[in-house]
Design a protein around this motif. Structure first.
Motif, PDB file in Angstrom:
ATOM      1  N   LYS A   1       0.829  -1.210   0.000  1.00  0.00           N
ATOM      2  CA  LYS A   1       0.000   0.000   0.000  1.00  0.00           C
ATOM      3  C   LYS A   1       0.861   1.257   0.000  1.00  0.00           C
ATOM      4  N   THR A   2       1.927   1.255   0.780  1.00  0.00           N
ATOM      5  CA  THR A   2       2.817   2.414   0.850  1.00  0.00           C
ATOM      6  C   THR A   2       3.533   2.644  -0.475  1.00  0.00           C
TER       7      THR A   2
ATOM      8  N   HIS B   1       1.089   4.084  -2.929  1.00  0.00           N
ATOM      9  CA  HIS B   1       0.795   5.478  -2.589  1.00  0.00           C
ATOM     10  C   HIS B   1       1.942   6.397  -3.027  1.00  0.00           C
TER      11      HIS B   1
ATOM     12  N   THR C   1       1.956   6.848  -6.815  1.00  0.00           N
ATOM     13  CA  THR C   1       0.924   7.766  -7.312  1.00  0.00           C
ATOM     14  C   THR C   1       1.296   9.220  -7.021  1.00  0.00           C
TER      15      THR C   1
ATOM     16  N   THR D   1      -5.859   0.818  -7.972  1.00  0.00           N
ATOM     17  CA  THR D   1      -4.907   1.857  -8.328  1.00  0.00           C
ATOM     18  C   THR D   1      -4.636   1.886  -9.826  1.00  0.00           C
TER      19      THR D   1
END
Length: 133
Positions: A66-67, A70, A73, A131
């Motif tokens: 997830k990191t 993130h 992005t 994503t």
């Protein structure tokens, strides 16, 4: 915090006494950072570093994926928007170039996909799929 209490309880049940101490990683990243190339130590969430009992939980690896997604992005968004600052700090594209920012964002995505393949988690797969849609 309850998560860590559960981990510590399981370690105690297995006869393992947790040792909490800061560690310093390898020096290759710090040398490259000194030369101007950012080499962030994102995190691994691993336990018992550099021992035969070193391990990392699926939960921690999901957080890693997830990191990474993130961060990718954010780097891509700053490049597309030609942003020069994010939270008061220079962006990748303002320090190096638009092309470097895109390549760095792509690299972060690829690392997330590699970690995702190792984790095999449905939740992490959903995060990545949302994503990339």
């Amino acid at each position: 915090m309850a998560y860590f209490e559960d981990v510590y309880a399981r370690e105690a049940a297995a006869g393992i006494e947790p040792r909490l101490e800061p560690i310093r990683g390898g020096t290759d990243g710090s040398r490259l950072s000194e030369m101007g190339l950012p080499t962030p130590n994102i995190f691994t969430g691993a336990h018992n570093f550099h021992s035969r009992r070193e391990w990392v939980s699926v939960h921690d690896m999901e957080k890693t994926v997830k990191t990474l997604v993130h961060l990718a992005t954010l780097v891509h968004d700053d490049a597309v928007d030609h942003s020069v600052l994010r939270r008061g700090q220079p962006t990748v594209n303002s320090v190096w170039s638009h092309q470097v920012a895109i390549i760095m964002g792509d690299y972060l995505y690829s690392r997330a996909i590699i970690e995702l393949a190792d984790v095999g988690s449905a939740e992490a797969t959903r995060v990545m799929a949302r994503t990339l849609e």
